[in-house]
Design a protein around this motif. Structure first.
Motif, short mmCIF file in Angstrom:
data_model
loop_
_atom_site.label_atom_id
_atom_site.label_comp_id
_atom_site.label_asym_id
_atom_site.label_seq_id
_atom_site.Cartn_x
_atom_site.Cartn_y
_atom_site.Cartn_z
N ASN A 11 0.80 -1.50 -0.10
CA ASN A 11 -0.04 0.20 -0.11
C ASN A 11 0.78 1.34 -0.01
OD1 ASN A 11 1.06 -0.30 2.56
ND2 ASN A 11 -1.17 0.21 3.58
N ASP A 12 2.21 1.17 0.05
CA ASP A 12 3.14 2.39 -0.09
C ASP A 12 3.20 2.57 -1.51
OD1 ASP A 12 3.22 2.71 2.83
OD2 ASP A 12 4.86 1.05 2.57
N VAL A 13 2.85 1.91 -2.58
CA VAL A 13 3.42 2.11 -3.85
C VAL A 13 3.21 3.63 -4.37
CG1 VAL A 13 3.31 1.40 -6.33
CG2 VAL A 13 3.35 -0.23 -4.48
N ASP A 14 1.83 4.06 -4.16
CA ASP A 14 1.46 5.26 -4.62
C ASP A 14 2.48 6.29 -4.06
OD1 ASP A 14 -0.49 4.41 -6.58
OD2 ASP A 14 -2.03 4.67 -5.10
N ALA A 15 2.61 6.28 -2.82
CA ALA A 15 3.37 7.49 -2.14
C ALA A 15 4.98 7.22 -2.75
CB ALA A 15 3.42 7.06 -0.49
N LEU A 19 6.79 10.24 -4.46
CA LEU A 19 8.31 10.95 -4.26
C LEU A 19 9.49 10.76 -5.17
CD1 LEU A 19 9.92 12.32 -2.00
CD2 LEU A 19 10.32 9.97 -0.99
N ILE A 20 9.51 9.38 -5.97
CA ILE A 20 10.47 9.23 -6.86
C ILE A 20 10.31 10.09 -8.10
CG2 ILE A 20 11.29 7.59 -8.49
CD1 ILE A 20 10.79 5.46 -5.80
N ILE A 28 17.24 14.22 -10.91
CA ILE A 28 18.30 13.67 -10.12
C ILE A 28 17.98 12.31 -9.56
CG2 ILE A 28 19.06 15.98 -9.16
CD1 ILE A 28 17.09 15.81 -6.80
N MET A 29 16.85 11.51 -10.33
CA MET A 29 16.71 10.15 -9.86
C MET A 29 16.07 9.67 -11.24
SD MET A 29 14.36 8.83 -6.63
CE MET A 29 15.44 9.41 -5.39
N LEU A 30 16.24 8.33 -11.33
CA LEU A 30 15.58 7.84 -12.34
C LEU A 30 14.11 7.40 -12.21
CD1 LEU A 30 18.21 5.15 -13.49
CD2 LEU A 30 17.43 6.96 -14.72
N PRO A 31 13.29 7.65 -12.78
CA PRO A 31 11.87 7.40 -12.59
C PRO A 31 11.79 6.05 -12.51
CG PRO A 31 12.09 7.91 -14.87
CD PRO A 31 13.47 7.98 -14.11
N ARG A 32 10.59 5.39 -11.81
CA ARG A 32 10.05 4.19 -11.66
C ARG A 32 8.71 4.01 -11.84
NH1 ARG A 32 15.33 2.85 -11.66
NH2 ARG A 32 16.51 3.23 -9.88
N SER A 33 8.11 2.96 -12.52
CA SER A 33 6.80 2.84 -12.78
C SER A 33 6.24 2.12 -11.47
CB SER A 33 6.57 1.94 -14.05
OG SER A 33 6.93 0.49 -13.59
N ARG A 34 4.80 2.44 -11.48
CA ARG A 34 4.08 1.78 -10.31
C ARG A 34 4.39 0.29 -10.16
NH1 ARG A 34 1.02 6.19 -11.12
NH2 ARG A 34 0.30 7.36 -9.14
#
Length: 166
Positions: A11-15, A19-20, A28-34
């Protein structure tokens, strides 16, 4: 402030994603998909202040003796309070529990990592990283991140990974 550090839950995935994405939008950070976050949720630790999500970090195993700290970020308003160091400590504990002695990161925040016991090294000594993420990075040919590494002791047999309050 009663910030705690804990293993991430589904349940932390959306948060995590929000942030990412904020860091990724700044370059300054690579994106990550859900979907990627969901697949890798067991590799993340999060910092939480009450019910507010305030930070995260993850480990990626790159080899039998090497992990990378990645997706390390702190929410605005919570930076400079030691939360990042606590997340790094939790990730180092996790690496120790996995019996992996070498922890690396690519960063723009060299001073932060040096303060946490890391040393600057030549990033070309990590071909595992180059073939995992760098081949897909838009900055591949002009990477300006700095590689840092820290050697750690493996956990003693029977020690459990714990996430302490921060």
């Amino acid at each position: 402030m009663s910030v705690i550090c804990r293993k991430a839950q589904p349940n932390d995935v959306d948060a995590l994603y929000e942030l990412i994405q904020d860091y990724a939008a700044k370059g300054i950070m690579l994106p990550r998909s859900r979907e990627a976050l969901t697949r890798n949720i067991n590799n993340f630790v999060v910092a939480q202040d009450g019910d507010k999500f305030v930070g995260c970090g993850s480990l990626l195993q790159l080899g039998s003796d090497l992990v990378e700290i990645r997706s390390l970020g702190i929410a605005d308003g919570y930076k400079g309070q030691g939360i990042g160091s606590r997340l790094v400590d939790a990730l180092l504990e996790h690496a120790s529990a996995l019996n992996i002695p070498k922890v690396m990161a690519l960063t723009y925040e060299v001073h932060f990592f040096e303060k946490n016991g890391f040393h600057v090294v030549d990033k070309e000594i990590f071909p595992e990283k180059v073939w995992t993420d760098c081949v897909n990075c838009p900055k591949q040919q002009c990477c300006d991140e700095i590689a840092v590494v820290r050697m750690i002791e493996p956990a003693k047999q029977g020690e459990q990974l714990s996430f302490a309050q921060i």
